[in-house]
Write a protein that holds these residues in place. Structure first.
Motif, short mmCIF file in Angstrom:
data_model
loop_
_atom_site.label_atom_id
_atom_site.label_comp_id
_atom_site.label_asym_id
_atom_site.label_seq_id
_atom_site.Cartn_x
_atom_site.Cartn_y
_atom_site.Cartn_z
N PRO A 49 25.88 48.84 52.71
CA PRO A 49 25.80 47.69 53.62
C PRO A 49 25.90 46.34 52.91
O PRO A 49 26.55 45.41 53.40
N ARG A 50 25.28 46.25 51.73
CA ARG A 50 25.34 44.99 50.97
C ARG A 50 26.77 44.72 50.50
O ARG A 50 27.25 43.59 50.55
N ILE A 51 27.44 45.77 50.05
CA ILE A 51 28.82 45.62 49.57
C ILE A 51 29.75 45.25 50.72
O ILE A 51 30.62 44.40 50.60
N ALA A 52 29.52 45.87 51.88
CA ALA A 52 30.34 45.55 53.05
C ALA A 52 30.15 44.09 53.45
O ALA A 52 31.10 43.41 53.86
N ALA A 53 28.92 43.60 53.33
CA ALA A 53 28.63 42.22 53.70
C ALA A 53 29.35 41.22 52.79
O ALA A 53 29.59 40.08 53.19
N LEU A 54 29.72 41.65 51.59
CA LEU A 54 30.47 40.78 50.68
C LEU A 54 31.92 40.64 51.12
O LEU A 54 32.61 39.71 50.69
N VAL B 38 34.07 43.37 50.81
CA VAL B 38 34.86 44.35 50.07
C VAL B 38 35.48 45.33 51.08
O VAL B 38 34.76 45.90 51.90
N PRO B 39 36.79 45.54 51.05
CA PRO B 39 37.41 46.48 51.99
C PRO B 39 36.80 47.88 51.87
O PRO B 39 36.41 48.30 50.77
N ASP B 40 36.74 48.58 52.98
CA ASP B 40 36.11 49.90 53.00
C ASP B 40 36.74 50.85 52.01
O ASP B 40 36.04 51.64 51.37
N ASP B 41 38.05 50.78 51.85
CA ASP B 41 38.72 51.73 50.97
C ASP B 41 38.52 51.40 49.49
O ASP B 41 38.89 52.19 48.62
N GLN B 42 37.92 50.23 49.21
CA GLN B 42 37.65 49.86 47.81
C GLN B 42 36.16 49.82 47.49
O GLN B 42 35.78 49.66 46.33
N ALA B 43 35.31 49.94 48.51
CA ALA B 43 33.88 49.70 48.33
C ALA B 43 33.25 50.65 47.33
O ALA B 43 32.48 50.24 46.45
N GLY C 212 27.85 39.81 44.05
CA GLY C 212 28.64 38.76 44.71
C GLY C 212 29.64 38.10 43.77
O GLY C 212 30.83 38.02 44.09
N PRO C 213 29.19 37.60 42.60
CA PRO C 213 30.15 36.96 41.68
C PRO C 213 31.25 37.91 41.20
O PRO C 213 32.39 37.46 41.00
N TRP C 214 30.92 39.20 41.05
CA TRP C 214 31.96 40.14 40.64
C TRP C 214 33.04 40.25 41.70
O TRP C 214 34.24 40.25 41.40
N TRP C 215 32.62 40.33 42.98
CA TRP C 215 33.64 40.44 44.02
C TRP C 215 34.44 39.15 44.17
O TRP C 215 35.66 39.18 44.37
N THR C 216 33.79 38.02 44.02
CA THR C 216 34.50 36.75 44.09
C THR C 216 35.58 36.68 43.01
O THR C 216 36.72 36.25 43.27
N MET C 217 35.23 37.13 41.81
CA MET C 217 36.20 37.13 40.72
C MET C 217 37.37 38.06 41.02
O MET C 217 38.54 37.72 40.80
N MET C 218 37.07 39.25 41.56
CA MET C 218 38.15 40.20 41.86
C MET C 218 39.04 39.71 43.00
O MET C 218 40.26 39.88 42.97
N ARG C 219 38.42 39.09 43.98
CA ARG C 219 39.17 38.66 45.17
C ARG C 219 40.01 37.40 44.90
O ARG C 219 41.17 37.31 45.30
N ASP C 220 39.39 36.43 44.20
CA ASP C 220 40.03 35.13 44.03
C ASP C 220 40.63 34.93 42.65
O ASP C 220 41.33 33.93 42.42
N LEU D 191 40.75 46.66 36.42
CA LEU D 191 42.05 46.07 36.73
C LEU D 191 42.58 46.46 38.12
O LEU D 191 43.11 45.59 38.84
N PRO D 192 42.41 47.71 38.57
CA PRO D 192 42.91 48.05 39.91
C PRO D 192 42.23 47.28 41.05
O PRO D 192 42.76 47.23 42.16
N LEU D 193 41.06 46.68 40.77
CA LEU D 193 40.35 45.93 41.80
C LEU D 193 40.71 44.44 41.81
O LEU D 193 40.35 43.71 42.73
#
Length: 441
Positions: free
Chosen positions: A323-328, A330-335, A353-361, A431-433
């Motif tokens: 649930p926490r990861i979904a709230a960030l 992160v797409p379901d297929d990558q969570a 949070g900062p890890w996902w921001t880095m991967m996304r942006d 890298l794949p993320l």
């Protein structure tokens, strides 16, 4: 049956010093299959607040320290009055009328004469007429318990054999002039009535324990087994009391500290046993031994909770953090892959949070001057996204072939260019993320 209690005043939130007392009493009761009582010492109507009472219960529930009974001293005032009358009838309770200023002057005079600064019992010499006059002039007096001036001895569960000369201690005030029952009398009545068998508290209560033993005996109660743990200091040995405002349990919870990390540390801190992270309350209970604790001041460093919290978090199953990861976002297929990649590189869950921001942006590249030309050449060889788990190995092999770089000189500049960090997850899984590579021109 073993019965212990934790007795906070609802005048503030629980901090780590309170927790140490609560946890020791809890573990003793649970290890013996006994009862653990939560007692709210709320006889002060001005300072006691229901919001703090609720906060205390909330903090204990967060930690899993469940209580068998909840008692409130504010509901037992009649019992304390009856005990006070019993002491009066036995000649162990007397009324005094000195002001705080007068008492302070007496103490200073005694110290100047090289005598212990204890109450001189001058109120015992007042006649009934003089007492009436004092009440008319000053209002109701405060009531003191008359100690038997002999040695008070007990075997302490941590400090060993203790002995205090009651003649060196002032007769304790048990009721204030405004009629408020003070802790010492109320606590004694409660311990007697609730059948408390073991009391663990801070070493600053040792003298108080001596007087309480006499009060318990005067009221015909059974004296519990006492143990006094050392007081906590800061990491440099400084007084922790100055920092307790930032060490409330709710503040630690807000920082992401895991309950079992906090409990595991506090159950061993100050003992001869090494701190070990427990995964269950049952494990914590089984390993607790109060006889292993010492009397020396105990250093507490909040930073010690971070590696323990990291270990708790790293062991969490994906379902618990999903649930926490979904709230960030992160797409379901990558969570699930995201959790597998990041779990070893966080301390608290907010670090996700900062890890996902880095991967996304994409990360702001960190490129040393001497590596600028190398990184630019490498980026031209990086294939377009999406990346696979083979991309990192194939890409670095190609870069090595083209530039002749190898080892740390090859891998570190590329990691810093892609992630903006010198450390982190294995790059073949990270890298794949990555959805954006900002190091590209």
């Amino acid at each position: 049956m073993t019965v212990t209690r934790f007795a906070p005043s609802p005048t503030g939130y629980i901090h780590v010093g309170n927790l140490r007392t609560a946890l020791m009493n809890y573990l003793i009761a649970r290890k013996a299959g006994g009862q653990f009582i939560l007692r709210l010492d709320d006889t002060d109507p001005e300072r006691s607040k229901e919001e703090y009472a609720d906060g205390i219960k909330e903090d204990l529930e967060w930690l899993g320290l469940t209580w068998d009974r909840l008692e409130r001293q504010s509901e037992r005032l009649d019992r304390y009055e009856a005990a006070a009358q019993d002491l009066r009838d036995k000649g162990r309770f007397y009324e005094c009328f000195e002001t705080p200023t007068e008492l302070d002057l007496k103490r200073k005079k005694q110290l100047n004469m090289g005598k212990p600064p204890v109450y001189d019992r001058s109120a015992l010499d007042l006649s009934d007429t003089e007492k009436d006059a004092q009440r008319a002039e000053r209002g109701a007096g405060h009531w003191r318990f008359k100690l038997d001036q002999e040695r008070i001895e007990w075997k302490d569960g941590i400090l060993g054999d203790l002995s205090i000369d009651a003649a060196s201690v002032s007769d304790p005030v048990l009721i204030r002039g405004d009629g408020q029952f003070l802790y010492t009398l109320a606590s004694v009545c409660d311990d007697i009535d609730f059948g408390i068998t073991h009391v663990v508290r801070g070493s600053d209560h040792v003298t108080n324990t001596a007087t309480q033993i006499q009060i318990i005996e005067a009221l015909g109660g059974k004296v519990p087994e006492f143990a006094h743990h050392s007081l906590l200091t800061g990491p440099q040995g400084e007084a922790l009391s100055k920092r307790l405002g930032t060490l409330a349990l709710r503040d630690l919870r807000d920082r992401g500290i895991q309950p079992m990390a906090l409990l595991s540390l506090m159950a061993r801190l100050g003992s001869s046993q090494p701190v070990e992270l427990c995964s269950t309350m049952e494990e914590l209970i089984a390993g607790f031994d109060i006889s292993t604790f010492g009397s020396a001041p105990t250093k507490f460093d909040v930073d010690d909770l971070l590696p323990l919290t990291a270990r708790v978090n790293q062991a969490l199953p994906f379902a618990e953090v999903a649930p926490r990861i979904a709230a960030l976002g992160v797409p379901d297929d990558q969570a699930e892959r995201f959790w597998a990649v990041t779990r070893e590189n966080i301390s608290v869950l907010d670090d996700l949070g900062p890890w996902w921001t880095m991967m996304r942006d994409g990360a702001e590249p960190v490129i040393d001057d001497e590596d600028a030309e190398f990184v630019a050449q490498a980026m031209e060889l990086l294939p377009d996204a999406p990346f696979s788990e083979d991309t990192w190995a194939n890409w670095t092999a190609a870069v090595k072939e083209a530039t002749g770089r190898k080892g740390r000189g090859l891998f570190m500049p590329l990691r810093k260019a892609l992630t903006g960090q010198a450390h982190g997850p294995d790059m073949s899984t990270l890298l794949p993320l990555l959805q954006v590579v900002r190091a590209r021109k």
